[in-house]
Design a protein around this motif. Structure first.
Motif, PDB file in Angstrom:
ATOM      1  N   SER A 153      49.986 -27.659  68.800  1.00 43.48           N
ATOM      2  CA  SER A 153      49.719 -28.271  70.117  1.00 43.48           C
ATOM      3  C   SER A 153      50.848 -29.201  70.580  1.00 43.48           C
ATOM      4  CB  SER A 153      48.388 -29.046  70.099  1.00 43.48           C
ATOM      5  OG  SER A 153      47.306 -28.160  69.978  1.00 43.48           O
ATOM      6  N   ASP A 154      52.070 -28.847  70.228  1.00 44.55           N
ATOM      7  CA  ASP A 154      53.215 -29.637  70.685  1.00 44.55           C
ATOM      8  C   ASP A 154      53.616 -29.114  72.066  1.00 44.55           C
ATOM      9  OD1 ASP A 154      55.484 -31.140  71.007  1.00 44.55           O
ATOM     10  OD2 ASP A 154      56.234 -30.804  68.975  1.00 44.55           O
ATOM     11  N   TYR A 155      52.797 -29.499  73.054  1.00 47.04           N
ATOM     12  CA  TYR A 155      52.918 -28.863  74.359  1.00 47.04           C
ATOM     13  C   TYR A 155      54.210 -29.222  75.105  1.00 47.04           C
ATOM     14  CZ  TYR A 155      50.998 -33.329  76.051  1.00 47.04           C
ATOM     15  OH  TYR A 155      50.774 -34.658  76.305  1.00 47.04           O
ATOM     16  N   LYS A 156      54.791 -30.388  74.815  1.00 47.66           N
ATOM     17  CA  LYS A 156      56.023 -30.786  75.500  1.00 47.66           C
ATOM     18  C   LYS A 156      57.200 -29.902  75.081  1.00 47.66           C
ATOM     19  CE  LYS A 156      54.767 -35.612  76.314  1.00 47.66           C
ATOM     20  NZ  LYS A 156      55.105 -37.035  76.088  1.00 47.66           N
ATOM     21  N   LYS A 157      57.338 -29.712  73.769  1.00 43.62           N
ATOM     22  CA  LYS A 157      58.428 -28.852  73.297  1.00 43.62           C
ATOM     23  C   LYS A 157      58.168 -27.389  73.635  1.00 43.62           C
ATOM     24  CE  LYS A 157      60.402 -31.663  69.598  1.00 43.62           C
ATOM     25  NZ  LYS A 157      60.773 -31.722  68.161  1.00 43.62           N
ATOM     26  N   ILE A 161      60.546 -24.478  75.531  1.00 41.53           N
ATOM     27  CA  ILE A 161      60.781 -23.103  75.096  1.00 41.53           C
ATOM     28  C   ILE A 161      60.491 -22.121  76.224  1.00 41.53           C
ATOM     29  CG2 ILE A 161      59.943 -21.263  73.567  1.00 41.53           C
ATOM     30  CD1 ILE A 161      59.523 -23.350  71.437  1.00 41.53           C
ATOM     31  N   GLU A 162      59.340 -22.317  76.865  1.00 38.05           N
ATOM     32  CA  GLU A 162      58.947 -21.434  77.965  1.00 38.05           C
ATOM     33  C   GLU A 162      60.005 -21.426  79.064  1.00 38.05           C
ATOM     34  OE1 GLU A 162      55.530 -19.683  78.833  1.00 38.05           O
ATOM     35  OE2 GLU A 162      56.271 -19.366  76.801  1.00 38.05           O
ATOM     36  N   GLN A 196      64.134 -15.021  73.236  1.00 38.43           N
ATOM     37  CA  GLN A 196      63.040 -15.957  72.989  1.00 38.43           C
ATOM     38  C   GLN A 196      63.066 -16.473  71.550  1.00 38.43           C
ATOM     39  OE1 GLN A 196      59.793 -13.415  74.156  1.00 38.43           O
ATOM     40  NE2 GLN A 196      59.728 -14.240  76.235  1.00 38.43           N
ATOM     41  N   LEU A 197      63.359 -15.574  70.612  1.00 35.97           N
ATOM     42  CA  LEU A 197      63.403 -15.974  69.202  1.00 35.97           C
ATOM     43  C   LEU A 197      64.525 -16.980  68.950  1.00 35.97           C
ATOM     44  CD1 LEU A 197      62.373 -15.703  66.324  1.00 35.97           C
ATOM     45  CD2 LEU A 197      63.882 -13.721  66.031  1.00 35.97           C
ATOM     46  N   LEU A 201      64.005 -20.831  67.542  1.00 34.68           N
ATOM     47  CA  LEU A 201      64.688 -21.306  66.343  1.00 34.68           C
ATOM     48  C   LEU A 201      65.556 -22.521  66.638  1.00 34.68           C
ATOM     49  CD1 LEU A 201      65.732 -17.906  64.709  1.00 34.68           C
ATOM     50  CD2 LEU A 201      63.954 -19.489  63.919  1.00 34.68           C
ATOM     51  N   TYR A 202      66.177 -22.540  67.812  1.00 32.04           N
ATOM     52  CA  TYR A 202      67.041 -23.659  68.175  1.00 32.04           C
ATOM     53  C   TYR A 202      66.236 -24.943  68.403  1.00 32.04           C
ATOM     54  CZ  TYR A 202      70.432 -26.501  70.730  1.00 32.04           C
ATOM     55  OH  TYR A 202      71.248 -27.528  71.130  1.00 32.04           O
ATOM     56  N   ILE A 203      65.113 -24.829  69.119  1.00 33.78           N
ATOM     57  CA  ILE A 203      64.315 -26.009  69.459  1.00 33.78           C
ATOM     58  C   ILE A 203      63.371 -26.415  68.332  1.00 33.78           C
ATOM     59  CG2 ILE A 203      62.573 -26.932  71.060  1.00 33.78           C
ATOM     60  CD1 ILE A 203      63.779 -25.184  73.248  1.00 33.78           C
ATOM     61  N   PHE A 204      62.803 -25.428  67.645  1.00 36.76           N
ATOM     62  CA  PHE A 204      61.750 -25.695  66.668  1.00 36.76           C
ATOM     63  C   PHE A 204      62.126 -25.354  65.230  1.00 36.76           C
ATOM     64  CE2 PHE A 204      58.634 -26.146  70.067  1.00 36.76           C
ATOM     65  CZ  PHE A 204      57.745 -27.059  69.507  1.00 36.76           C
TER      66      PHE A 204
END
Length: 432
Positions: A153-157, A161-162, A196-197, A201-204
């Motif tokens: 539920s880390d909606y900000k990050k 990504i989206e 998307q992948l 990987l870069y953000i998370f």
């Protein structure tokens, strides 16, 4: 103003919806521009073909991951701090992903000619389908990681990504459109999961490593029984739905015209653009929240809270879309003359569906496999039968009429099923 700020700060539904709304609003603007370019460049026929490849991608997205996305969301939300359980769980998830990827790739590669002929009526895009056959492993990993992020539920990050993923995929589509026309557009759609992948990987990357111990991943399936339920639910809700959409689009093309198929596809694109506002809410809030609710009165209170928060916002948005439908058509789909009559049926149907989906996510949150499959089969069966019957009489308008009628019935079916579930739960507690 202070009162509004305090309400906003204390309402997680509103926070997720508003943050998601900012991201989706940006996506919507970009999407409208791209849809206009595609509509002007390729017309109704091209839009119909793009609809075919998008439906195929949705099917592969589900089969490649063996339908584990909602299962990952559920178990991560419940056991995010229990590393031993999560490690065993992800052992099963990756085995499922391997099986799903292998089966998807094999079927795509060895049936590429038949699939291409079925989708497009010729073999012009055969090479694209063969390229797609090599991508299921990437798609599976992408879905697994997305499920992990949603479960936390880390909606900000997740919003980042989206947004970043969509911006990159939009640029990719335009580049390939400029260089390779329609074939380039279709190619950009099938390789979007790779982008998307990389973004995930870069953000998370660090968070993924924290929750998945890749060194201890083993070929074992201790959670197989639990995840198989989600596989079955994914088959019904995603694979079957997209297959039906493919079949209906083909029916419209064969019995009416490809232009009519293009009108319906354009309407579904518009619908999916505003309905996507709700997708983040379901995966980031509704499933994790419902997974922790076990009493009927608490569930009812939470549903009413969600309704009071999002239904007025969505209702207003849909009303504005209807009022300005001619402007929307002129801006996004110029010369799509048969599109206007579809709006009222689609919009009302989507509003009722949104209300039903909030309640029906209890089936996913509690892994109520049997009830989920029965209700979904009833919903899809109604849509398929009504659409096949009404399309002959009303053309593309008949399909959106079927969409409304089945959602009205589906809403009451879902309400009854959930009410009956909590009634049985209470009876079991009283009996004990």
């Amino acid at each position: 103003m202070k009162n509004f700020k305090s309400i906003f700060k204390g309402n997680l539904v509103l926070k997720i919806t508003s943050l998601n709304a900012v991201v989706i609003a940006i996506r919507l603007v970009i999407s409208l521009v791209i849809q206009r370019i595609l509509a002007v460049t390729f017309g109704e026929v091209g839009i119909a073909k793009i609809g075919q490849i998008r439906n195929l991608m949705q099917i592969i997205t589900s089969t490649a991951s063996f339908g584990t996305f909602n299962g990952v969301v559920k178990y991560v939300s419940e056991h995010s701090e229990k590393k031993a359980i999560l490690n065993k769980f992800f052992n099963t998830v990756f085995v499922f992903g391997f099986i799903g990827s292998f089966l998807s790739a094999t079927i795509l590669f060895f049936n590429a000619s038949w699939i291409t002929q079925s989708l497009f009526g010729n073999l012009d895009f055969l090479e694209l389908i063969k390229i797609l056959a090599f991508l299921p492993p990437v798609i599976a990993i992408n879905i697994i990681f997305s499920g992990l992020i949603n479960g936390l539920s880390d909606y900000k990050k997740y919003a980042k990504i989206e947004l970043v993923s969509y911006l990159l995929s939009a640029v990719l589509l335009l580049v390939f459109l400029y260089n390779y026309q329609l074939e380039g557009v279709l190619f950009s759609i099938i390789i979007t999961p790779i982008l998307q992948l990389f973004v995930i990987l870069y953000i998370f990357g660090s968070i993924i490593k924290k929750h998945i111990n890749f060194k201890n991943i083993k070929v074992e399936i201790p959670f197989a029984k639990e995840l198989l339920g989600f596989t079955l639910m994914s088959f019904v809700s995603s694979i079957l739905l997209n297959y039906i959409e493919l079949d209906i689009r083909t029916t419209i093309s064969n019995k009416i015209s490809t232009n009519e198929a293009g009108y319906w596809t354009a309407m579904t694109f518009i619908s999916k653009n505003y309905m996507v506002f709700s997708s983040g809410l379901f995966t980031l809030y509704v499933i994790p929240k419902f997974a922790r609710i076990y009493e009927g009165h608490v569930f009812k209170k939470e549903v009413l809270n969600i309704y009071k928060t999002i239904l007025p916002l969505f209702g207003l948005g849909m009303l504005l879309v209807y009022i300005f439908r001619k402007l929307v058509i002129e801006i996004v789909y110029p010369n799509f003359l048969g599109l206007e009559p579809l709006f009222k049926w689609q919009l009302i149907g989507d509003f009722i569906r949104l209300a039903a989906l909030v309640v029906s996510h209890q089936f996913l949150a509690k892994k109520m496999v049997k009830i989920f499959i029965i209700t979904e089969l009833m919903s899809l069966g109604l849509f398929y039968i009504l659409a096949k019957y009404l399309v002959v009489i009303y053309g593309a308008e008949g399909v959106v009429m079927a969409h409304l009628y089945r959602n009205i019935i589906y809403f009451f079916i879902v309400l009854f099923a959930v009410w009956n579930y909590f009634k049985m739960q209470k009876s079991n507690i009283d009996y004990e």
